[in-house]
Design a protein around this motif. Structure first.
Motif, PDB file in Angstrom:
ATOM      1  N   VAL A 129      30.790  38.780  39.746  1.00 36.65           N
ATOM      2  CA  VAL A 129      32.196  39.145  39.869  1.00 36.65           C
ATOM      3  C   VAL A 129      33.022  38.211  38.997  1.00 36.65           C
ATOM      4  N   ILE A 130      33.767  38.802  38.054  1.00 33.67           N
ATOM      5  CA  ILE A 130      34.704  37.996  37.271  1.00 33.67           C
ATOM      6  C   ILE A 130      35.881  37.727  38.188  1.00 33.67           C
ATOM      7  N   GLU A 131      35.919  36.521  38.708  1.00 32.16           N
ATOM      8  CA  GLU A 131      36.739  36.291  39.887  1.00 32.16           C
ATOM      9  C   GLU A 131      38.238  36.383  39.616  1.00 32.16           C
ATOM     10  N   GLU A 132      38.667  36.047  38.404  1.00 32.79           N
ATOM     11  CA  GLU A 132      40.112  36.104  38.159  1.00 32.79           C
ATOM     12  C   GLU A 132      40.621  37.549  38.077  1.00 32.79           C
ATOM     13  N   ASP A 133      39.702  38.499  37.847  1.00 38.42           N
ATOM     14  CA  ASP A 133      40.128  39.897  37.776  1.00 38.42           C
ATOM     15  C   ASP A 133      40.035  40.617  39.105  1.00 38.42           C
ATOM     16  N   ASP A 191      36.954  47.032  37.023  1.00 35.40           N
ATOM     17  CA  ASP A 191      35.776  46.695  36.210  1.00 35.40           C
ATOM     18  C   ASP A 191      35.534  45.195  36.121  1.00 35.40           C
ATOM     19  N   CYS A 192      35.614  44.529  37.247  1.00 38.73           N
ATOM     20  CA  CYS A 192      35.424  43.077  37.192  1.00 38.73           C
ATOM     21  C   CYS A 192      34.013  42.669  37.571  1.00 38.73           C
ATOM     22  N   ILE A 193      33.124  43.653  37.762  1.00 35.45           N
ATOM     23  CA  ILE A 193      31.736  43.314  38.068  1.00 35.45           C
ATOM     24  C   ILE A 193      30.864  43.655  36.876  1.00 35.45           C
ATOM     25  N   GLU A 194      30.044  42.719  36.477  1.00 33.11           N
ATOM     26  CA  GLU A 194      29.102  43.011  35.405  1.00 33.11           C
ATOM     27  C   GLU A 194      27.733  42.488  35.787  1.00 33.11           C
ATOM     28  N   MET A 195      26.715  43.067  35.141  1.00 30.91           N
ATOM     29  CA  MET A 195      25.353  42.636  35.421  1.00 30.91           C
ATOM     30  C   MET A 195      24.993  41.550  34.419  1.00 30.91           C
TER      31      MET A 195
END
Lengths: 189, 769
Positions: free
Chosen positions: A114-118, A162-166
């Motif tokens: 999780v890109i936490e700031e987004d 779209d703040c989750i990436e693999m």
């Protein structure tokens, strides 16, 4: 007379064994289909749903009921081979239509990040995670428990921002694989 | 049994282990030179983890000045071994750095700037170990950060803690001074120079473990060390120095046990199960230092050897010393001209290091810098491996009595089950099989790969098992929540019903008031139906300007005026009351309507509001049909361009707010996606709106009329869809818009509430409708 005796003897033997079998079938009844458990043990337990079933166990059940064995993308060829062995069917190449994203292509395991700031704290990913590996609350930042994440990819799509990436797990000395070219075991003269 | 073993040993008879090899010895390079004391290096790189187990918790921070022997990490569980400052200095960084591992990967290290003072922290020297209790000694060993120095690095304090339950009595304590690798002489030199300290360390172990006998095993190629230790232990009956024949790998734990006692440690068991504990001589030395002199493990003897060096020698190296410093001290000859391999550990079991900044750690006993003549294979990039010829030499030399060629095939085929059957886990990586292989197959490489794969598979299986239990727990939880929700809903519904049917004055009052209102509405509807038939075409939705009877007009305009006044009041009060229809708002609205407005007015009010809502819905629909294909970003510009068409403008403005919110939400999503979403919403609205309109129309026809009237009298309220006004006044459009929007939102919410209320009443009293 002899024929009667023979019939009597055989008949009574049949009755005895019949009763025995009947008793055994009641006494040692197996409730669940053991093949489902065995299949489930072969599946990678990512619970990703790429096979079209809501988890590994349901797919194991489906395979036991005659579903195609080549739908498990995270398991790959290895799993297909094992299932084929167990079910006594031919090995099939993996069904490409069930390969989603890049899970199957990459060798290194991936986990969600999780890109936490987004993160806006919508909790949608938490609801999507099949193994409860995401923590967070409404309007609070969420994060992934890396050790519990199976890399199933299911949380990526529901995220509205779209703040989750693999991301690939970093290579450490604990998960490093020996490379043939790196250590010379040498011969002295 | 114990006696017979001792008898045999005193007679100098030993058992033999299977296999083994005799590689040419190169110990003469370093064995006749004393251990060199080095000057302090400028910088040390101290990895947090130097042993089997986990890293400790950091105790220091960047910039901190630490004294020699000060702990840098804290041990929080038994498998954690702390590390200490090897000299005094400053922590300059704590970062990832390449460590002594065949992968060449980085790990967290403390970068330590040496200040050169070499100032000690306060030490408590213990003169008599008899005064210390066993647990105190073990604590001292644990705090000194001692891990097995023979190679594996198992935490020593666990191994020497005989009080751990279910451990049998210790028959033999074996001190391993075999050192069978062909180049290494570190233990040899240590035994020569520090024999008394080693024996003192052995005495401490004796106190802890109380073994029946203590054997010091030394290979017969180290005569000086044997002599030194024999002298040091001459007066101690219990300790026997055993001179074992030289054979590689006699220094392996299980092999040495077999040589001395004839016992084979069963596969999967530890020597402790057979009543045997083995310690390395260097570990004994470190234990003595730690317990008697309060000196943690901060230095060790390292053999720096190889024919590429001018002065190969054993050195006292501080933990964390980069190997390039050690190589400088021993003068490397050819390091510049080509890629000089540097091997950490012996030639049989070591690995080449990827960087010259790799630090010495607690388990590094040798740095080997071979010349090209000495070890040509280390310089070759490609393996000379050819097919296995089934000669069987590998299984002849395997000290663990495995079948190396079978293992090799299974390893290549990744047949983990078969590898397990062949006991791959008993392979000690000694490299004897690869050494004798005429086909030059790097057998040990295959085993190491297979071992790593098996380990990874085990971890994956564990993880899968965990995922499965979590998945099942989650399923169970969701199921439970669903049931609970159902229960709750049922209960709430029951409570509502009970409240409605209860004969309280409030409930009955509300009911009768609503019934009365409904009756009036019905009567009015009947009278208006006639008028509508005359004036309105069936498709009255699109026909926005139709004539209406005058008497109704005046009546309705009065109602609208009232409604407007109320709306404004409310708009001011709530400012931005959103159209979310929570129960509280509903109740408040309902009560207010009842208390402030007369019943007649309330009906009119209702009508007006419904009209407003319908008008708005229609306008929205029109707007959406117009803008269906429009890009979301264009909408804003478009708005300014076409503000001549007031109706459109207002609605676009109205939508703009919504779109702006939507844009914020889906900003990062693809444009294509956004378009798709818009279309979808438009589609649904297109489908939904006519239906709702029709419904409303059929149910509340008078409302339709009210709406048309409203437009005729050009009341610029809620929807703000008064054409004339907007065409002439383009400036105040925004303020009007804003106001209109707020009012519209409130009106909409109210209308919705009323509708709901009415429908609820209808449901409850179907006879009245």
């Amino acid at each position: 007379m002899n024929i009667l005796l023979a019939i009597l003897v055989l008949g009574s033997i049949a009755a005895v064994f019949g009763a025995l079998l009947g008793f055994a079938s009641v006494r040692f009844k197996v409730d669940a289909d053991p093949i489902v458990e065995q299949l489930d043990a072969l599946l990678p337990q990512t619970q990703c749903g790429q096979c079209g079933y809501p988890g590994c166990k349901p797919y194991a059940q489906a395979v036991a009921d005659g579903e195609a064995i080549n739908k498990c993308a995270p398991g790959g060829e290895d799993t297909i081979k094992k299932i084929a062995d167990l079910m006594g069917v031919e090995v099939q190449p993996i069904d490409e239509s069930h390969v989603k994203g890049n899970i199957a292509q990459s060798n290194r395991p991936k986990v969600a990040f999780v890109i936490e700031e987004d993160c806006i704290g919508c909790t949608k990913c938490i609801q999507a995670c099949p193994v409860d590996a995401i923590i967070g609350a409404a309007k609070q930042m969420h994060t992934i428990i890396v050790d519990e994440c199976t890399g199933c990819d299911l949380c990526v799509a529901p995220c509205p921002v779209d703040c989750i990436e693999m991301r690939e797990l970093p290579e450490t000395i604990h998960n490093w694989q020996w490379d043939l070219t790196s250590i010379p075991v040498t011969q002295l003269d | 049994m114990v006696e017979s073993v001792v008898e045999r040993i005193t007679r100098g008879h030993f058992w033999d282990f299977h296999g083994g090899i005799h590689p040419p010895e190169q110990k003469f390079l370093t064995s006749n030179k004393p251990i060199k004391q080095l000057s302090l290096p400028k910088q040390l790189i101290i990895p947090l983890q130097q042993h089997i187990g986990q890293e400790g918790d950091l105790l220091v921070s960047i910039g901190e000045h630490v004294l020699k022997g000060q702990a840098l990490t804290l041990s929080t569980n038994p498998m954690v071994v702390p590390i200490h400052a090897p000299t005094s200095g400053t922590i300059s960084a704590i970062k990832m750095s390449v460590i002594a591992h065949p992968s060449g990967l980085s790990q967290l290290c403390i970068i330590f700037d040496v200040d050169g003072d070499d100032r000690w922290r306060k030490r408590e020297v213990c003169h008599d170990i008899e005064l210390l209790a066993n647990h105190q000694i073990i604590e001292k060993i644990a705090n000194a950060g001692i891990a097995g120095m023979g190679g594996a690095g198992f935490p020593t304090h666990i191994k020497v803690n005989s009080k751990v339950s279910s451990k049998p009595d210790i028959n033999f304590l074996i001190i391993n001074g075999v050192e069978c690798e062909p180049y290494i002489t570190a233990d040899d030199l240590l035994m020569m120079e520090q024999s008394n300290a080693i024996v003192d360390g052995i005495k401490i172990l004796d106190k802890l473990l109380t073994p029946a006998f203590i054997f010091i095993a030394i290979e017969n190629n180290k005569p000086k060390a044997i002599k030194a230790l024999q002298q040091a232990t001459a007066k101690i009956e219990k300790i026997k120095v055993c001179v074992v024949p030289t054979k590689y790998p006699a220094g392996g734990e299980k092999q040495l046990i077999q040589i001395l006692t004839g016992k084979e440690v069963t596969s999967g068991q530890l020597p402790i199960h057979a009543g045997i504990v083995m310690q390395n001589v260097a570990t004994c030395f470190a234990i003595n230092e730690a317990v008697r002199h309060d000196t943690p493990l901060i230095r060790r003897v390292v053999t720096v050897t190889g024919q590429a060096l001018d002065k190969p020698q054993n050195v006292w190296a501080l933990i964390g010393t980069p190997i390039n410093f050690l190589l400088e001290q021993c003068s490397v000859q050819h390091i510049k001209n080509e890629k000089q391999p540097v091997i950490m550990g012996g030639p049989m079991m070591g690995f080449s290091v990827s960087s010259e900044l790799v630090p010495v750690v607690k388990t590094s006993n040798c740095i080997l810098v071979p010349s090209k003549v000495e070890m040509p294979s280390a310089f070759e990039k490609e393996s000379k491996e050819v097919e296995c010829i089934r000669c069987g030499q590998c299984s002849d030399v395997c000290p663990s009595q495995l079948l190396p060629q079978e293992l090799q095939w299974s390893a290549k085929a990744k047949d983990h089950a078969q590898l397990k059957k062949l006991n791959l886990s008993d392979c000690i990586d000694c490299g004897a099989c690869a050494y004798v292989c005429p086909s030059q197959i790097p057998l040990v490489h295959y085993y190491r790969i297979a071992k790593a794969e098996i380990l990874e598979q085990q971890q994956l299986d564990l993880k899968a098992e965990k995922a499965k239990t979590r998945f099942e727990a989650r399923k169970l939880r969701l199921e439970k929540e669903k049931v609970a929700r159902h229960e709750k809903q049922k209960k709430a519904a029951a409570a509502r019903k009970a409240a409605m049917n209860k004969a309280t004055p409030e409930a009955t009052g509300a009911k009768s008031a609503v019934a009365a209102a409904l009756a009036r509405v019905k009567a009015k509807k009947a009278s208006k139906d006639q008028v509508q038939e005359q004036t309105n075409t069936p498709d009255s939705q699109t026909n926005l300007s139709s004539d209406v009877a005058d008497d109704q007009k005046s009546q309705v305009s009065a109602a609208i005026a009232r409604a407007k006044a109320k709306k404004k009041l409310k708009a001011e009060a709530t400012n931005t009351l959103s159209s979310d229809n929570n129960d509280a708002n509903k109740i408040v609205d309902a009560l207010e309507t009842k208390s402030t407005v007369t019943l007649q007015a309330s009906v009119d009010d209702k009508k007006a509001k419904i009209a407003v809502a319908i008008a708005k819905a229609k306008a929205k629909k029109l707007n959406k049909t117009n803008d269906a294909a429009a890009d979301t970003n264009k909408v804003t510009k478009h708005t300014l361009a076409v503000n001549m068409d007031a109706k459109k403008v207002v609605n676009i403005e109205d939508k703009k707010v919504k779109i702006a919110a939507a844009i914020a939400k889906v900003k990062s999503k693809a444009l294509a996606k956004a378009n798709k979403v818009n279309k979808e919403t438009d589609d649904t609205s297109r489908i939904n709106y006519p239906v709702t309109n029709n419904e409303t129309q059929s149910k509340y026809k008078p409302a339709e009329l009210v709406q048309t009237e409203q437009e005729d009298i050009a009341v610029s309220d809620s929807t703000g869809n008064s054409k004339n006004k907007n065409i002439t006044e383009s400036k105040p459009i925004i303020s009007i818009d804003k106001k209109a929007k707020i009012i519209a939102a409130i009106a909409k919410a109210k209308a919705k509430n009323k509708l709901k209320e009415i429908s609820l009443v209808e449901k409850n009293n179907p006879d009245n409708v």
